[in-house]
Design a protein around this motif. Structure first.
Motif, PDB file in Angstrom:
ATOM      1  N   ALA A  15       2.100   2.526   9.030  1.00 32.56           N
ATOM      2  CA  ALA A  15       0.746   3.059   8.846  1.00 32.56           C
ATOM      3  C   ALA A  15       0.039   2.349   7.701  1.00 32.56           C
ATOM      4  N   ALA A  16       0.795   2.031   6.642  1.00 32.27           N
ATOM      5  CA  ALA A  16       0.201   1.341   5.505  1.00 32.27           C
ATOM      6  C   ALA A  16      -0.282  -0.049   5.906  1.00 32.27           C
ATOM      7  N   GLY A  17       0.437  -0.687   6.833  1.00 24.15           N
ATOM      8  CA  GLY A  17       0.010  -1.998   7.299  1.00 24.15           C
ATOM      9  C   GLY A  17      -1.323  -1.964   7.997  1.00 24.15           C
ATOM     10  N   GLU A  18      -1.671  -0.849   8.611  1.00 20.09           N
ATOM     11  CA  GLU A  18      -2.958  -0.715   9.277  1.00 20.09           C
ATOM     12  C   GLU A  18      -4.075  -0.399   8.291  1.00 20.09           C
ATOM     13  N   VAL A  19      -3.769   0.419   7.310  1.00 21.36           N
ATOM     14  CA  VAL A  19      -4.788   0.892   6.382  1.00 21.36           C
ATOM     15  C   VAL A  19      -4.921  -0.024   5.167  1.00 21.36           C
ATOM     16  N   ILE A  20      -3.794  -0.500   4.635  1.00 20.26           N
ATOM     17  CA  ILE A  20      -3.778  -1.270   3.394  1.00 20.26           C
ATOM     18  C   ILE A  20      -3.520  -2.737   3.711  1.00 20.26           C
ATOM     19  N   GLU A  21      -4.560  -3.539   3.679  1.00 21.10           N
ATOM     20  CA  GLU A  21      -4.432  -4.969   3.934  1.00 21.10           C
ATOM     21  C   GLU A  21      -4.250  -5.759   2.651  1.00 21.10           C
ATOM     22  N   ARG A  22      -4.875  -5.293   1.574  1.00 19.98           N
ATOM     23  CA  ARG A  22      -4.873  -6.005   0.296  1.00 19.98           C
ATOM     24  C   ARG A  22      -5.242  -5.007  -0.793  1.00 19.98           C
ATOM     25  N   PRO A  23      -5.169  -5.369  -2.068  1.00 20.41           N
ATOM     26  CA  PRO A  23      -5.539  -4.436  -3.136  1.00 20.41           C
ATOM     27  C   PRO A  23      -6.925  -3.839  -2.975  1.00 20.41           C
ATOM     28  N   ALA A  24      -7.872  -4.622  -2.447  1.00 18.80           N
ATOM     29  CA  ALA A  24      -9.225  -4.097  -2.261  1.00 18.80           C
ATOM     30  C   ALA A  24      -9.228  -2.896  -1.317  1.00 18.80           C
ATOM     31  N   SER A  25      -8.314  -2.880  -0.338  1.00 15.04           N
ATOM     32  CA  SER A  25      -8.231  -1.739   0.578  1.00 15.04           C
ATOM     33  C   SER A  25      -7.812  -0.481  -0.166  1.00 15.04           C
ATOM     34  N   VAL A  26      -6.886  -0.626  -1.126  1.00 16.74           N
ATOM     35  CA  VAL A  26      -6.466   0.519  -1.939  1.00 16.74           C
ATOM     36  C   VAL A  26      -7.641   1.046  -2.752  1.00 16.74           C
ATOM     37  N   LEU A 137      -4.776  16.031 -18.934  1.00 14.34           N
ATOM     38  CA  LEU A 137      -6.003  15.431 -18.415  1.00 14.34           C
ATOM     39  C   LEU A 137      -7.111  16.464 -18.519  1.00 14.34           C
ATOM     40  N   ASN A 138      -8.255  16.087 -19.025  1.00 13.80           N
ATOM     41  CA  ASN A 138      -9.339  17.049 -19.215  1.00 13.80           C
ATOM     42  C   ASN A 138      -9.847  17.596 -17.887  1.00 13.80           C
ATOM     43  N   SER A 139     -10.203  16.684 -16.971  1.00 14.37           N
ATOM     44  CA  SER A 139     -10.724  17.116 -15.676  1.00 14.37           C
ATOM     45  C   SER A 139     -10.686  15.936 -14.727  1.00 14.37           C
ATOM     46  N   GLY A 140     -10.861  16.220 -13.458  1.00 11.63           N
ATOM     47  CA  GLY A 140     -10.915  15.156 -12.472  1.00 11.63           C
ATOM     48  C   GLY A 140      -9.543  14.659 -12.064  1.00 11.63           C
ATOM     49  N   THR A 141      -9.479  13.372 -11.687  1.00  8.76           N
ATOM     50  CA  THR A 141      -8.247  12.793 -11.161  1.00  8.76           C
ATOM     51  C   THR A 141      -8.096  11.358 -11.661  1.00  8.76           C
ATOM     52  N   ARG A 142      -6.856  10.990 -11.967  1.00 10.01           N
ATOM     53  CA  ARG A 142      -6.525   9.610 -12.319  1.00 10.01           C
ATOM     54  C   ARG A 142      -5.394   9.144 -11.409  1.00 10.01           C
ATOM     55  N   VAL A 143      -5.625   8.031 -10.738  1.00  4.05           N
ATOM     56  CA  VAL A 143      -4.631   7.484  -9.813  1.00  4.05           C
ATOM     57  C   VAL A 143      -4.250   6.091 -10.288  1.00  4.05           C
ATOM     58  N   GLU A 144      -2.942   5.861 -10.452  1.00  7.11           N
ATOM     59  CA  GLU A 144      -2.442   4.549 -10.839  1.00  7.11           C
ATOM     60  C   GLU A 144      -1.572   3.989  -9.721  1.00  7.11           C
ATOM     61  N   VAL A 145      -1.846   2.767  -9.351  1.00  9.92           N
ATOM     62  CA  VAL A 145      -1.060   2.085  -8.323  1.00  9.92           C
ATOM     63  C   VAL A 145      -0.507   0.812  -8.955  1.00  9.92           C
ATOM     64  N   LYS A 146       0.824   0.708  -9.010  1.00  8.82           N
ATOM     65  CA  LYS A 146       1.470  -0.452  -9.622  1.00  8.82           C
ATOM     66  C   LYS A 146       2.337  -1.176  -8.594  1.00  8.82           C
ATOM     67  N   ASP A 147       2.419  -2.483  -8.770  1.00 10.42           N
ATOM     68  CA  ASP A 147       3.325  -3.317  -7.958  1.00 10.42           C
ATOM     69  C   ASP A 147       3.103  -3.097  -6.468  1.00 10.42           C
ATOM     70  N   ILE A 148       1.881  -3.374  -6.033  1.00  7.43           N
ATOM     71  CA  ILE A 148       1.562  -3.189  -4.621  1.00  7.43           C
ATOM     72  C   ILE A 148       2.441  -4.102  -3.758  1.00  7.43           C
ATOM     73  N   PHE A 149       2.922  -3.584  -2.637  1.00  8.09           N
ATOM     74  CA  PHE A 149       3.772  -4.272  -1.660  1.00  8.09           C
ATOM     75  C   PHE A 149       5.145  -4.639  -2.231  1.00  8.09           C
ATOM     76  N   PHE A 150       5.575  -3.957  -3.300  1.00  3.43           N
ATOM     77  CA  PHE A 150       6.904  -4.259  -3.831  1.00  3.43           C
ATOM     78  C   PHE A 150       7.995  -3.880  -2.828  1.00  3.43           C
ATOM     79  N   SER A 151       7.718  -2.872  -1.991  1.00  2.00           N
ATOM     80  CA  SER A 151       8.707  -2.447  -0.997  1.00  2.00           C
ATOM     81  C   SER A 151       8.590  -3.229   0.305  1.00  2.00           C
TER      82      SER A 151
END
Length: 651
Positions: A15-26, A137-151
């Motif tokens: 599924a990730a291969g369909e949705v996530i093509e490159r970092p810009a997709s993330v 965290l005060n409010s909202g959301t923080r998302v960190e993505v590291k080492d894309i496609f490491f798996s």
């Protein structure tokens, strides 16, 4: 081989291969989630083009502990309350983004909802999620993505350079920012220069955001577009036909606020600009389409980049009609970039090769030293005007209009020919003055003819025709500057618009040739022309086969004078070879009319009388789209008096 059930980890990676093509997709998926959460501030941080780090922080609504637990599982979403895929009013809706990202990277989500006493954090690595933990965290959301496609190491080989991936992320942010002008975006990182897009408010928020991304030059050369038909609302801005680019990267389309690259919309845009823009140039547009969500399907592409309209022809007709109407409303308006280009092309005399008028010596500047001295002053230049008897110029130093000296200057164009004087016999201080007299006079000067134009012509937008130079360009004077007109390009547009008007009325007058023109062509071209003969007859061109490999032209449109029939027929054969079988008949006729207009217009090299030049200017002012020819080239440029004075150092 036996059929077996795939593991959840493998399913997520597929599924990730369909949705996530490159970092810009993330970045696209996570920023769209932030917009859906109602964020007004979104910060994006990247490293190595997003390959090693992506961090998106927003001040949106955040998630509760229970929602966070479900958010990283496949097909869990809060955006389909009624499970109606035809009533989608948010950017995301499938519930695939977060689990897909977690399957191919190290994902960390920290979020805080207003109802929670503190924030919560969850980590997902290679599709395996850990327990939820308290966080700060005060409010909202923080998302960190590291080492894309490491798996999935094989996918890393298909990524481009850090710079290319960083550029792709920037483009994604610009598209989302254009759709959300009231949201503040900040894009930074060790791999880029910071991009800051402050929130825009007020009635002109859309235009202000467009100016932030496309620049003030676009806003100066944009036409406002707005049209409504059967519940479909089209609005935005489109660049003038003379304001264009070499690629289509500056074309932005939004459907219900969603950035898309839809073939129907791209084709409609191309059709609308087909008769005002060269085929190898692309317009700049920012267009929004709002309609009932039930009238468009956004679930036809894994990345939601394409959409499918229930009534595609309605959308196509609305866009083409709205753009063509904007062209008409813009009249003879041309891009301001043309004027700036003309100014930039005129180099100061101190920076280019020229002629020393005082000594008669050539003053060529070395190729490597084009820069003027930093302390350059025109008052100290040897090219400044010579001073009068009292040391400065005064009215007494200027010859009276009625004096014999001034009359001689006005009558110079009609002076009889005499052998040029040998300059070596002149005193040194007179050689430069004699050099001026060797300069050719304009190709045509309105003062050399008896016809006098009315004095009020300078008040017209394109001014009063003053001269024709090189039998190609008309120079006219306006009340605050001058205009230079390309006579062939301008007349080509006038003829084309007249042909189209006659076509719409089915009233193209024809003239019969006394002797038919025989044109030799390859047999395949003859066959195409013979097949299209009824269409050509509609635009006033009557032809028929004349044996093998030849066409006989018997009638031509009356308005086309001095027509090169052979060249016209050859170009038409080439055009028909490129036509698609599905091209609409009206589009075909317009293309034929454009080709005929090009061949039937005033050519460069023809000397025009003052009244002809003046009539051409007045016709341009009254004709839609006359700011550019059929190929998208500008028909005129304007230099304001202030621009001219600046070139001569008067400012």
């Amino acid at each position: 081989m036996a059929v077996r059930q795939l593991s959840d980890t493998t399913i997520n990676r597929i599924a990730a291969g369909e949705v996530i093509e490159r970092p810009a997709s993330v970045v696209k998926e996570l920023v769209e989630n932030a917009v859906d959460a109602g964020a007004t501030r979104i910060e994006i941080v990247t490293a190595t083009g997003g390959k090693s780090l992506l961090r998106i922080t927003d001040n949106g609504a955040g998630m509760t502990k229970e929602d966070l637990q479900l958010a990283v599982r496949r097909h869990c979403t809060s955006k389909l309350p009624e499970d109606d895929l035809m009533d989608i009013r948010t950017m995301g809706f499938r519930g695939e983004a977060l689990p897909s990202i977690g399957a191919i990277s190290r994902l960390e989500i920290t979020t805080r909802h207003a109802s929670e006493p503190h924030a919560w954090k969850i980590e997902v690595e290679g599709g395996q999620d850990n327990d939820i933990e308290p966080a700060a965290l005060n409010s909202g959301t923080r998302v960190e993505v590291k080492d894309i496609f490491f798996s999935v190491p094989a996918r890393l080989k298909f990524l481009k350079s850090d710079r290319a991936e960083a550029t792709a992320i920037t483009e994604i942010i610009k598209r989302i920012a254009l759709a959300n002008p009231t949201v503040r975006f900040t894009l930074s990182g060790s791999d880029r220069r910071q991009l800051e897009l402050p929130a825009c408010t007020g009635d002109d928020a859309d235009l202000a955001r467009i100016g932030q991304i496309l620049g003030a030059e676009f806003t100066k050369n944009a036409m406002e577009i707005e049209a409504l038909r059967e519940g479909v609302h089209l609005y935005g801005y489109a660049g003038l036909p003379t304001f264009h680019r070499a690629n289509s990267q500056h074309q932005f389309f939004f459907v219900n606020g969603r950035p898309v690259r839809d073939k129907l919309l791209l084709g409609s845009l191309k059709a609308a600009y087909s008769d005002v823009l060269s085929r190898d140039r692309h317009p700049i547009v920012v267009l929004n389409i709002d309609l009932d969500p039930h009238q468009v399907d956004v679930n036809v592409h894994p990345a939601k980049a394409d959409v499918r309209f229930r009534d595609g022809q309605l959308v196509r007709g609305l866009m083409i009609g709205a753009l063509k109407n904007a062209f008409v409303q813009s009249g003879f308006r041309a891009s301001t970039a043309n004027t700036q280009s003309a100014i930039n092309a005129i180099r100061p005399m101190g920076q280019s090769a020229g002629f020393n008028v005082h000594s008669g010596a050539s003053m060529h500047t070395p190729q490597g030293n084009r820069e003027a001295p930093q302390n350059y002053s025109w008052q100290q230049s040897s090219y400044r005007p010579e001073e009068g008897p009292t040391g400065v110029w005064s009215a007494a130093d200027i010859p009276d209009v009625g004096s014999s000296e001034m009359q001689l200057g006005l009558m110079e164009a009609n002076a009889p020919y005499s052998a040029p004087m040998d300059q070596s016999q002149l005193p040194a201080n007179e050689q430069g003055a004699q050099a001026y007299q060797l300069v050719d006079a304009p190709s045509a000067d309105s003062r050399a003819h008896g016809h006098q134009l009315p004095e009020d012509r300078e008040n017209f937008p394109l001014g009063a025709a003053r001269a024709q130079i090189h039998e190609t360009y008309i120079v006219s004077q306006t009340k605050d500057g001058l205009v230079i007109v390309d006579q062939h390009a301008a007349h080509e547009r006038l003829v084309y618009e007249q042909l189209k008007e006659d076509l719409s009325k089915r009233d193209v007058s024809r003239q019969m040739l006394l002797i038919p023109e025989i044109v030799d062509l390859p047999e395949e071209d003859v066959a195409r022309l013979e097949e299209r003969a009824p269409e050509l007859e509609e635009v006033g061109l009557v032809l028929e086969r004349f044996g093998p490999g030849a066409i006989a032209v018997r009638e031509t449109p009356s308005m086309l004078k001095r027509l090169n029939i052979k060249a016209l027929v050859q170009d038409l054969a080439d055009d028909f070879a490129e036509f698609d079988s599905s091209t609409r008949i009206r589009e075909k006729l317009d293309l034929v009319a454009a080709t005929m207009a090009c061949h039937g217009s005033i050519r460069a090299g023809r000397r025009m009388r003052p009244e002809e030049m003046d009539n051409l200017l007045r016709d341009m002012e009254a004709t839609p789209k006359s700011g550019q020819c059929n190929h998208g080239r500008p028909t005129w440029i304007e230099l304001k008096l202030s621009d001219i004075e600046r070139l001569f150092g008067r400012h």
